[in-house]
Design a protein around this motif. Sequence first.
Motif, PDB file in Angstrom:
ATOM      1  N   ALA A  74       0.822  -1.327   0.038  1.00 25.57           N
ATOM      2  CA  ALA A  74      -0.001   0.032  -0.168  1.00 25.57           C
ATOM      3  C   ALA A  74       0.680   1.247  -0.065  1.00 25.57           C
ATOM      4  CB  ALA A  74      -1.051   0.030   1.262  1.00 25.57           C
ATOM      5  N   PRO A  75       1.686   1.217   0.776  1.00 29.79           N
ATOM      6  CA  PRO A  75       2.740   2.513   0.753  1.00 29.79           C
ATOM      7  C   PRO A  75       3.026   2.960  -0.779  1.00 29.79           C
ATOM      8  CG  PRO A  75       3.380   1.224   2.470  1.00 29.79           C
ATOM      9  CD  PRO A  75       2.402   0.288   1.645  1.00 29.79           C
ATOM     10  N   PHE A  76       3.555   1.939  -1.562  1.00 33.33           N
ATOM     11  CA  PHE A  76       3.988   2.554  -2.859  1.00 33.33           C
ATOM     12  C   PHE A  76       2.762   2.949  -3.736  1.00 33.33           C
ATOM     13  CE2 PHE A  76       6.320  -1.251  -1.428  1.00 33.33           C
ATOM     14  CZ  PHE A  76       7.712  -0.585  -1.271  1.00 33.33           C
ATOM     15  N   HIS A  77       1.574   2.720  -3.208  1.00 31.76           N
ATOM     16  CA  HIS A  77       0.455   3.159  -4.023  1.00 31.76           C
ATOM     17  C   HIS A  77      -0.342   4.605  -3.372  1.00 31.76           C
ATOM     18  CE1 HIS A  77       0.134   0.068  -6.838  1.00 31.76           C
ATOM     19  NE2 HIS A  77       0.958  -0.773  -5.687  1.00 31.76           N
ATOM     20  N   GLN A  80      -0.842   7.826  -5.642  1.00 32.35           N
ATOM     21  CA  GLN A  80      -2.106   7.596  -6.565  1.00 32.35           C
ATOM     22  C   GLN A  80      -3.545   7.577  -5.961  1.00 32.35           C
ATOM     23  OE1 GLN A  80       0.456   5.129  -6.865  1.00 32.35           O
ATOM     24  NE2 GLN A  80       1.585   6.487  -8.329  1.00 32.35           N
ATOM     25  N   ILE A  81      -3.573   7.100  -4.405  1.00 34.22           N
ATOM     26  CA  ILE A  81      -4.747   6.968  -3.878  1.00 34.22           C
ATOM     27  C   ILE A  81      -5.111   8.243  -3.289  1.00 34.22           C
ATOM     28  CG2 ILE A  81      -5.774   5.928  -1.850  1.00 34.22           C
ATOM     29  CD1 ILE A  81      -3.973   3.509  -2.160  1.00 34.22           C
ATOM     30  N   PHE A  82      -4.104   9.091  -2.622  1.00 30.19           N
ATOM     31  CA  PHE A  82      -4.211  10.342  -2.190  1.00 30.19           C
ATOM     32  C   PHE A  82      -3.755  11.419  -2.907  1.00 30.19           C
ATOM     33  CE2 PHE A  82      -4.369   7.368   1.472  1.00 30.19           C
ATOM     34  CZ  PHE A  82      -5.524   7.516   1.821  1.00 30.19           C
ATOM     35  N   ARG A  83      -4.526  11.804  -4.259  1.00 31.65           N
ATOM     36  CA  ARG A  83      -3.880  12.725  -5.303  1.00 31.65           C
ATOM     37  C   ARG A  83      -4.109  14.012  -4.708  1.00 31.65           C
ATOM     38  NH1 ARG A  83      -3.587  10.190 -10.669  1.00 31.65           N
ATOM     39  NH2 ARG A  83      -3.982   7.803 -10.215  1.00 31.65           N
ATOM     40  N   GLU A  84      -5.192  14.183  -3.772  1.00 34.48           N
ATOM     41  CA  GLU A  84      -5.322  15.496  -3.304  1.00 34.48           C
ATOM     42  C   GLU A  84      -4.508  16.110  -2.260  1.00 34.48           C
ATOM     43  OE1 GLU A  84      -7.935  12.794  -0.651  1.00 34.48           O
ATOM     44  OE2 GLU A  84      -7.288  12.650  -2.757  1.00 34.48           O
TER      45      GLU A  84
END
Length: 106
Positions: A74-77, A80-84
């Motif tokens: 998850a840390p690598f993504h 992309q997950i929290f673009r804001e």
Amino acid sequence: STSVHCRDTSRLVFHLLVPPSIHQSVRQACAELLPSAQTLVDSSSLPLDRILASLAFFPASQARPELANPFNFAPFHLPQIFREFDRIIYLDTDTIVQGDITELAT
């Protein structure tokens, strides 16, 4: 330890990425254990299918198969997950924070 050392806890928001099977129990635990903290428990933002598709397990590597859990990646993504967000601070579950973590945002 993160909120204990924080001068202004209103600046802290904890985003917890968890499997759907424990989503509700984690939400309840956060409400009971961290009543003044802003906690957002999410079980749908992690691109599980994409992560699983990119994982390859080689038995000859002697790696433990249980480590191929998508939540370990998850840390690598997070970008992309929290673009804001301009900045994300990832803390592993066994991290002890000994200072005001909000100082990292300035």
